[in-house]
Each structure stands twice: as structure tokens, then as C-alpha cells.
Design a protein around this motif. Structure first.
Motif, PDB file in Angstrom:
ATOM      1  N   LEU A  21     104.818  46.938 102.084  1.00 32.57           N
ATOM      2  CA  LEU A  21     105.391  48.245 101.473  1.00 32.57           C
ATOM      3  C   LEU A  21     106.730  48.567 102.460  1.00 32.57           C
ATOM      4  CD1 LEU A  21     105.191  50.678  99.646  1.00 32.57           C
ATOM      5  CD2 LEU A  21     103.738  51.714 101.291  1.00 32.57           C
ATOM      6  N   GLY A  22     106.706  48.652 103.606  1.00 32.18           N
ATOM      7  CA  GLY A  22     107.842  48.996 104.289  1.00 32.18           C
ATOM      8  C   GLY A  22     109.178  47.896 104.160  1.00 32.18           C
ATOM      9  N   ASP A  23     108.869  46.795 103.903  1.00 32.20           N
ATOM     10  CA  ASP A  23     109.969  45.831 103.987  1.00 32.20           C
ATOM     11  C   ASP A  23     110.632  46.024 102.619  1.00 32.20           C
ATOM     12  OD1 ASP A  23     109.760  44.236 106.163  1.00 32.20           O
ATOM     13  OD2 ASP A  23     107.915  43.132 105.549  1.00 32.20           O
ATOM     14  N   CYS A  24     109.686  46.361 101.563  1.00 32.09           N
ATOM     15  CA  CYS A  24     110.179  46.765 100.012  1.00 32.09           C
ATOM     16  C   CYS A  24     111.264  48.030 100.147  1.00 32.09           C
ATOM     17  CB  CYS A  24     109.289  46.674  99.165  1.00 32.09           C
ATOM     18  SG  CYS A  24     108.449  45.164  98.771  1.00 32.09           S
ATOM     19  N   ALA A  25     110.689  48.893 100.775  1.00 33.95           N
ATOM     20  CA  ALA A  25     111.634  50.080 101.212  1.00 33.95           C
ATOM     21  C   ALA A  25     112.938  49.686 101.831  1.00 33.95           C
ATOM     22  CB  ALA A  25     110.779  51.157 101.851  1.00 33.95           C
ATOM     23  N   ASN A  26     112.917  48.708 102.726  1.00 34.98           N
ATOM     24  CA  ASN A  26     114.048  48.297 103.387  1.00 34.98           C
ATOM     25  C   ASN A  26     114.978  47.347 102.726  1.00 34.98           C
ATOM     26  OD1 ASN A  26     113.818  49.919 105.775  1.00 34.98           O
ATOM     27  ND2 ASN A  26     112.310  48.364 106.761  1.00 34.98           N
ATOM     28  N   LEU A 263     108.096  62.983 112.012  1.00 32.70           N
ATOM     29  CA  LEU A 263     106.933  61.982 111.380  1.00 32.70           C
ATOM     30  C   LEU A 263     106.405  61.041 112.639  1.00 32.70           C
ATOM     31  CD1 LEU A 263     104.887  60.438 109.462  1.00 32.70           C
ATOM     32  CD2 LEU A 263     107.058  59.064 108.843  1.00 32.70           C
ATOM     33  N   VAL A 264     105.214  61.071 112.966  1.00 29.94           N
ATOM     34  CA  VAL A 264     104.733  60.185 114.153  1.00 29.94           C
ATOM     35  C   VAL A 264     103.895  59.046 113.506  1.00 29.94           C
ATOM     36  CG1 VAL A 264     103.173  59.922 116.100  1.00 29.94           C
ATOM     37  CG2 VAL A 264     104.784  61.597 115.902  1.00 29.94           C
ATOM     38  N   ALA A 271     106.649  54.685 107.828  1.00 28.76           N
ATOM     39  CA  ALA A 271     107.960  54.691 108.872  1.00 28.76           C
ATOM     40  C   ALA A 271     108.996  54.386 108.287  1.00 28.76           C
ATOM     41  CB  ALA A 271     107.457  53.779 110.023  1.00 28.76           C
ATOM     42  N   HIS A 272     109.151  53.375 107.081  1.00 30.35           N
ATOM     43  CA  HIS A 272     110.333  52.821 106.444  1.00 30.35           C
ATOM     44  C   HIS A 272     110.514  53.657 105.234  1.00 30.35           C
ATOM     45  CE1 HIS A 272     110.176  49.799 109.621  1.00 30.35           C
ATOM     46  NE2 HIS A 272     108.868  49.469 109.328  1.00 30.35           N
ATOM     47  N   THR A 280     112.795  63.008 111.211  1.00 34.02           N
ATOM     48  CA  THR A 280     112.810  62.388 112.124  1.00 34.02           C
ATOM     49  C   THR A 280     111.819  61.436 112.443  1.00 34.02           C
ATOM     50  OG1 THR A 280     114.668  63.650 113.402  1.00 34.02           O
ATOM     51  CG2 THR A 280     113.509  62.190 114.663  1.00 34.02           C
ATOM     52  N   THR A 281     111.665  60.243 112.327  1.00 30.86           N
ATOM     53  CA  THR A 281     110.537  59.277 112.562  1.00 30.86           C
ATOM     54  C   THR A 281     110.289  58.835 113.869  1.00 30.86           C
ATOM     55  OG1 THR A 281     110.571  58.508 110.157  1.00 30.86           O
ATOM     56  CG2 THR A 281     109.294  57.136 111.730  1.00 30.86           C
ATOM     57  N   ILE A 282     109.096  58.974 114.508  1.00 36.53           N
ATOM     58  CA  ILE A 282     108.934  58.490 116.204  1.00 36.53           C
ATOM     59  C   ILE A 282     107.715  57.544 115.523  1.00 36.53           C
ATOM     60  CG2 ILE A 282     107.814  59.257 118.226  1.00 36.53           C
ATOM     61  CD1 ILE A 282     108.659  62.019 117.431  1.00 36.53           C
ATOM     62  N   SER A 283     108.290  56.281 115.462  1.00 36.68           N
ATOM     63  CA  SER A 283     107.529  55.170 115.371  1.00 36.68           C
ATOM     64  C   SER A 283     107.234  54.469 116.592  1.00 36.68           C
ATOM     65  CB  SER A 283     108.431  53.931 114.306  1.00 36.68           C
ATOM     66  OG  SER A 283     109.574  53.734 114.916  1.00 36.68           O
ATOM     67  N   LEU A 284     105.538  53.974 116.665  1.00 35.23           N
ATOM     68  CA  LEU A 284     104.938  53.689 117.634  1.00 35.23           C
ATOM     69  C   LEU A 284     105.034  52.044 117.787  1.00 35.23           C
ATOM     70  CD1 LEU A 284     102.253  56.042 117.909  1.00 35.23           C
ATOM     71  CD2 LEU A 284     104.451  56.524 118.350  1.00 35.23           C
ATOM     72  N   HIS A 285     105.365  51.659 118.919  1.00 36.34           N
ATOM     73  CA  HIS A 285     105.521  50.034 118.989  1.00 36.34           C
ATOM     74  C   HIS A 285     104.966  49.391 120.203  1.00 36.34           C
ATOM     75  CE1 HIS A 285     108.238  49.648 115.569  1.00 36.34           C
ATOM     76  NE2 HIS A 285     108.535  50.894 115.696  1.00 36.34           N
ATOM     77  N   ALA A 286     103.863  48.526 120.163  1.00 37.64           N
ATOM     78  CA  ALA A 286     103.507  47.619 121.154  1.00 37.64           C
ATOM     79  C   ALA A 286     103.365  46.394 120.641  1.00 37.64           C
ATOM     80  CB  ALA A 286     102.391  48.239 121.843  1.00 37.64           C
ATOM     81  N   ALA A 287     102.648  46.529 119.455  1.00 37.69           N
ATOM     82  CA  ALA A 287     102.228  45.244 118.893  1.00 37.69           C
ATOM     83  C   ALA A 287     103.505  44.680 118.150  1.00 37.69           C
ATOM     84  CB  ALA A 287     101.180  45.679 117.589  1.00 37.69           C
ATOM     85  N   THR A 288     104.473  45.404 118.049  1.00 34.94           N
ATOM     86  CA  THR A 288     105.600  44.900 117.188  1.00 34.94           C
ATOM     87  C   THR A 288     106.807  45.300 118.036  1.00 34.94           C
ATOM     88  OG1 THR A 288     105.993  46.688 115.653  1.00 34.94           O
ATOM     89  CG2 THR A 288     104.418  44.610 114.813  1.00 34.94           C
TER      90      THR A 288
END
Length: 357
Positions: A21-26, A263-264, A271-272, A280-288
Motif C-alpha cells: 500500500l505505501g509503495d503504491c502510494a509512492n 500523525l504518529v 505513513a505514505h 505532519t507525519t512522525i514515522s517511527l523507524h528501528a526495523a527499517t
């Protein structure tokens, strides 16, 4: 558009990007870029059924829907839809064995795939050309390189998809007359080990309410896991949130984001999708790695603990890892992100909103 030779931008273009879904949005900015460079372009997009519900109504785009659960019948149906058609250019924007198999059904004068860093599953054997190496790690910039390879070199950074009046009406009904700034929390990714801890989302929500007088709204899909996590967040909060998890479709979710301030969310489809709005999106990244998959228009607000995860789980730095590496070893990966790292981003965003230029 200046500096574009429209005679060089092909008219009949087929894009293959099945998911996620996120990749298609992008992919949407790439389509907008191609359309701006060649307004009479005929763009055909081969896409999974779920993702098509987000983008199928894009102007001047024909979606050929592939049912990934349909087995041989789905391939046969797609073959029938493509029979007798030939394209000027085929953009294989999905590097996977499934996509390779589907790509054999497409007849095109030019067949273009990813550069060496982004390609996998032997995609090079199924294309004749490859986009040049892209300095940026981000998936959006990789997608835009396909448009540039066709001569559309001026990016149009527009993620918007058509939203029906009924979908916006649903968002207005859910939000009501409350005039407070809204913090949306979309707590789940389809990759469950990208999900943060419910009690930490709850602490962030309490902070937003107490320090910024925000309204907190939980959003997400209808799965049992998402509903369970939403309930866990509510139970762990001291303050009160609205729980709309499972109450919206994809277009209605975007309509909600149009009415929000923040958005968190982890690295996820929402996110995308949110790039289509001014939130404003606050995306959380440790796995990516956020350099690859951070919310593009809010990248400076990403919470980045990927280096800590790389050190702990791979004994490496992010730059030493192969592009696209995911560190989803166990549920403790995302626990590397402390509450304070997220509340700090909320405080910053409330004072200095992200520029959406």
C-alpha cells in the motif's frame, strides 16, 4: 513544463507495481510526473486488488487488477486483459519473482527495471534496460528515476488521489465539531515487528493532550490485531482518545488526515498515504531505514533508531547493510525507540510545522 521534449516521452506506458500500500502510494508522483510531461499519455497500471482501491480513480490511468490470491486463474485473467496490447514502454517497478512472472505477459518496445542496488530476484533477466544508479536511498526517488529515464525529468511531487464527497462527509461525521488540533495515531504496519509498544503510544497520546491540548484519534484497518492494539492503547492511557480503528476505508482515512495536525505511525501504508495531505507525519523507524522509507514530505520529523538496531542485531552501521535491509528479528527491535524521542518530535512539530513545498 519546461525542458521536456514531449516527442521523446512515450505515449503508451505500462507500470507494474503490485503492492504494498505505501509503495503504491509512492508511485503516484511518478505518474503525475509522466502526465505533466506528456498530457496525452495512456498509462496502464498492473496492481493488486487491495492497493487498487486507493489509486484506481486516478485521472487518465487504467488499472489492470491482479488478484494475488487467485492462483493460475488470476494470471489467465490478466493475460486476457493484456492480449493484443503493446506498449511503448514497460516500467517494472516491482522487484519480485511474482512480478517477474507477470512481466512476461507484457509486450513493450522498452522494458525498464531497477538499478543494481534496488533490483532483486533476478529482475535484470526480465528487462532490457535499467534506471541509472540513484544517489538517494528513498523509494520515491527510485520510482521517479523511471520517469526520468523516459524523458520526464522534472518531478511533480503530488501524492493526491481522488476523494469522493461521501468519503469527506464520513470524515466530517467522525470528527464532529471539535476544533482542537488532532493527533492521529495509526499504530500498526502489515509487518507486525515494525509496530511500537501500545503503552508507549499511550504515553505519547497523554503527552499530546496534556502539553498541547490536542485531540487524539486512533485509526487503522479492521483486523483483529489492529483492534486489539487500539484497545490496549486506550486502556494504558490516563487521558481519553477516540478510537476509529476499523471505521474507515482508505479514501476516508486520507479524508481524516486532511483534517489533522500530526500523525504518529510506524513504517506503514498510512505513513505514505498521508503525503497526499498537509499533515505532519512522525514515522517511527528501528526495523527499517527512514532514508529508504520515511514519510517523504515529513522526513525531518522521522524518529530514527535504525542505526541502534543495526548495531545491536547486525553488528554493522546502516551504510554497511544492503539497501532495503529490514531488521525484524523480534518484538524488541521497535522497543529501542523511547517515548521521549517521539514526544520531542511532537513538540518540535507543534512549534515548527513541516514545509510541504
Amino acid at each position: 513544463m519546461a525542458n521536456v521534449d514531449r516527442a521523446q516521452v512515450p505515449r503508451r506506458i505500462c507500470i507494474l507495481r503490485l503492492s504494498a500500500l505505501g509503495d503504491c502510494a509512492n508511485v503516484v508522483p511518478t505518474i503525475r510526473t509522466l502526465q505533466a510531461a506528456r498530457p496525452d499519455a495512456e498509462i496502464c497500471w498492473i496492481i493488486n486488488r487491495a492497493e487498487a482501491s486507493l489509486v484506481a480513480e486516478l485521472p487518465r490511468v487504467e488499472c489492470l487488477v491482479y488478484d494475488k490470491h487467485g492462483g493460475r486463474g488470476a494470471i489467465a485473467d490478466l493475460k486476457r486483459q493484456l492480449a493484443g496490447r503493446r506498449f511503448d514502454a514497460f516500467l517494472n517497478m516491482h522487484a519480485s519473482w511474482r512480478a517477474n512472472r507477470i512481466s512476461l505477459l507484457v509486450q513493450a518496445d522498452r522494458r525498464i527495471g531497477f538499478d543494481a542496488r534496488r533490483a532483486r530476484d533476478a529482475q535484470r533477466l526480465f528487462v532490457r534496460e535499467r534506471i541509472p544508479a540513484v544517489a538517494s536511498r528513498h523509494v520515491v526517488d527510485g520510482f521517479l528515476a523511471f520517469a526520468a529515464e523516459l524523458g520526464a525529468t522534472e518531478p511533480v511531487m503530488d501524492w493526491r488521489v481522488p476523494i469522493a464527497d461521501d468519503d469527506r462527509a464520513k470524515a466530517r461525521e467522525l470528527i464532529g465539531d471539535d476544533r482542537r488540533d488532532i493527533l492521529f495515531i495509526s499504530p500498526c504496519s502489515s509487518h507486525t515487528r515494525r509496530n511500537w509498544l501500545a503503552e508507549r503510544y499511550a504515553a505519547v497520546a497523554d503527552h499530546a493532550i496534556r502539553e498541547h491540548d490536542m485531540r487524539v484519534v486512533l485509526v487503522g484497518g479492521p483486523s483483529d490485531l489492529e483492534k486489539q492494539i487500539g484497545t490496549s492503547i486506550e486502556m494504558a492511557m490516563s487521558e481519553q482518545a477516540d478510537n476509529f480503528i476499523g471505521a474507515t476505508n482508505l479514501k476516508q482515512l486520507i479524508a481524516l488526515f486532511e483534517r489533522g495536525r500530526l500523525l504518529v505511525t510506524p513504517d506503514s501504508g498510512p505513513a505514505h498515504m498521508a503525503n497526499a495531505t498537509d499533515i505532519t507525519t512522525i514515522s517511527l523507524h528501528a526495523a527499517t531505514d527512514p532514508r529508504r522509507s520515511g514519510a517523504y514530505r515529513s522526513r525531518r520529523f522521522c524518529v530514527d533508531y535504525f542505526a541502534e538496531a543495526a548495531a545491536q542485531y547486525r553488528d554493522a552501521t546502516p551504510d554497511a547493510l544492503k539497501w532495503g535491509t529490514r531488521i525484524e528479528d523480534d518484538d524488541r527491535v521497535m522497543a529501542l525507540i523511547p517515548v521521549e524521542a517521539v514526544t520531542e518530535r511532537i513538540d518540535q512539530a507543534m512549534v515548527h510545522p513541516v514545509s510541504k513545498s
